[in-house]
Write a protein that holds these residues in place. Structure first.
Motif, PDB file in Angstrom:
ATOM      1  N   GLU A 138      31.757 -27.382  85.033  1.00  0.00           N
ATOM      2  CA  GLU A 138      32.301 -27.763  86.429  1.00  0.00           C
ATOM      3  C   GLU A 138      31.676 -26.941  87.534  1.00  0.00           C
ATOM      4  OE1 GLU A 138      36.808 -29.328  85.582  1.00  0.00           O
ATOM      5  OE2 GLU A 138      36.505 -27.227  85.961  1.00  0.00           O
ATOM      6  N   LEU A 141      27.807 -27.959  87.947  1.00  0.00           N
ATOM      7  CA  LEU A 141      28.129 -29.301  88.783  1.00  0.00           C
ATOM      8  C   LEU A 141      28.345 -29.267  90.075  1.00  0.00           C
ATOM      9  CD1 LEU A 141      27.879 -32.444  88.452  1.00  0.00           C
ATOM     10  CD2 LEU A 141      30.148 -32.564  88.030  1.00  0.00           C
ATOM     11  N   THR A 145      25.797 -30.203  93.296  1.00  0.00           N
ATOM     12  CA  THR A 145      25.999 -31.301  94.052  1.00  0.00           C
ATOM     13  C   THR A 145      26.732 -30.815  95.423  1.00  0.00           C
ATOM     14  OG1 THR A 145      28.396 -31.377  93.227  1.00  0.00           O
ATOM     15  CG2 THR A 145      26.453 -32.860  92.311  1.00  0.00           C
ATOM     16  N   THR A 174      22.014 -34.293  87.932  1.00  0.00           N
ATOM     17  CA  THR A 174      23.325 -34.272  88.405  1.00  0.00           C
ATOM     18  C   THR A 174      24.041 -35.119  87.268  1.00  0.00           C
ATOM     19  OG1 THR A 174      22.923 -34.359  90.853  1.00  0.00           O
ATOM     20  CG2 THR A 174      24.796 -35.318  90.069  1.00  0.00           C
ATOM     21  N   LYS A 178      26.976 -33.887  84.898  1.00  0.00           N
ATOM     22  CA  LYS A 178      28.286 -34.726  84.783  1.00  0.00           C
ATOM     23  C   LYS A 178      28.658 -34.800  83.243  1.00  0.00           C
ATOM     24  CE  LYS A 178      28.280 -37.066  89.448  1.00  0.00           C
ATOM     25  NZ  LYS A 178      28.352 -38.418  90.072  1.00  0.00           N
ATOM     26  N   LYS A 181      29.963 -31.796  81.677  1.00  0.00           N
ATOM     27  CA  LYS A 181      31.101 -31.712  82.069  1.00  0.00           C
ATOM     28  C   LYS A 181      31.869 -32.300  81.090  1.00  0.00           C
ATOM     29  CE  LYS A 181      34.334 -32.307  85.878  1.00  0.00           C
ATOM     30  NZ  LYS A 181      34.532 -32.812  87.007  1.00  0.00           N
ATOM     31  N   GLU A 182      31.875 -33.791  80.757  1.00  0.00           N
ATOM     32  CA  GLU A 182      32.744 -34.479  80.150  1.00  0.00           C
ATOM     33  C   GLU A 182      32.656 -34.034  78.585  1.00  0.00           C
ATOM     34  OE1 GLU A 182      34.643 -37.154  81.146  1.00  0.00           O
ATOM     35  OE2 GLU A 182      34.219 -36.418  83.191  1.00  0.00           O
TER      36      GLU A 182
END
Length: 258
Positions: A138, A141, A145, A174, A178, A181-182
């Motif tokens: 997190e 990311l 961003t 990006t 993501k 992160k998932e």
């Protein structure tokens, strides 16, 4: 006259020193230690306290020095306790004349580590109590961003935003972050699920075939409703919903095996 007297003193002192050395002979010896590291035996000073003559031990701990009976040899080193040895006539004929030195032991005082659970970053005022904590994925990311309103972008008047988020978007970074992160989130829920329920629970209670247990775990954490209940750590509600998912998963297995 004065010069003659000085010359006379030099001759007398020289003869006295020569006579003293002529009474002494070379004694060979070796030092040992209770340490297993033989490299510590090298470089120990051996000093004749009477004549102030000195020698240094070699790699094996051996030394040679001029001395006579009743002379005192002083053994000195940083790693060993100082030792004084009064020589005897037998030492000069002893082919295994050995001196044992003791290592200097530095004993630390007792250290007590106390745990203070109530002292943390929030209690010290470093961060606010309502501040969100981020996982590693997190944080990556968010950094990639985040728009920086203070950036000047080459000195443009009035400032501008950082171009990094745009570059990260078009380069695919990006999207990659993501996805990372998932994946991290699913791994977290997998560990939480395995901690809450044993492998036997899946096989014996939910009747999931042993070779499909890991697949069922992935299937479960893909369900957003289930992960919300799982994250609440309410075992009763989690077990109830897990049972419903197990029924659906076994139906999928049966359909694939037809």
């Amino acid at each position: 006259m004065i010069h003659k007297f000085i010359c006379f003193l030099i001759v007398v002192l020289g003869q006295n020193g020569w006579s003293q050395n002529s009474e002494r002979s070379v004694i060979n010896g070796k030092i040992t230690s209770n340490t297993a590291n033989t490299s510590d035996l090298e470089g120990v000073y051996v000093i004749n306290a009477q004549t102030e003559a000195s020698a240094i031990t070699d790699a094996s701990g051996s030394f040679s020095i001029l001395a006579k009976a009743d002379d005192v040899l002083v053994f000195s080193s940083v790693g060993f306790k100082e030792k004084r040895v009064v020589l005897t006539s037998e030492n000069f004929t002893d082919l295994n004349f050995t001196i044992k030195l003791n290592m200097v032991m530095h004993q630390l005082e007792e250290v007590i580590v106390k745990r203070y659970d109530n002292i943390n970053a929030v209690a010290l005022g470093i961060v606010s109590a309502d501040q969100k904590s981020y996982t590693q994925a997190e944080r990556k990311l968010k950094t990639a961003t985040a728009l920086d309103p203070t950036a000047t972008a080459g000195g443009m008047v009035g400032g501008s935003i950082s171009a990094d988020p745009l570059l990260n978007f078009f380069s695919g970074r990006t999207a990659m972050l993501k996805k990372e992160k998932e994946v991290e989130k699913k791994e977290f829920f997998m560990k939480l699920l395995e901690k809450m329920f044993s492998w036997e629970h899946f096989v014996e209670r939910l009747k999931i075939p042993a070779e499909y247990v890991k697949g069922f775990e992935y299937y479960a954490v893909e369900n957003d409703k289930f992960t919300v209940i799982l994250n609440s750590k309410n075992k009763t509600s989690t077990e109830f919903l897990l049972g419903e998912l197990a029924v659906k998963y076994k139906e999928l297995i049966a359909g694939e095996n037809k």
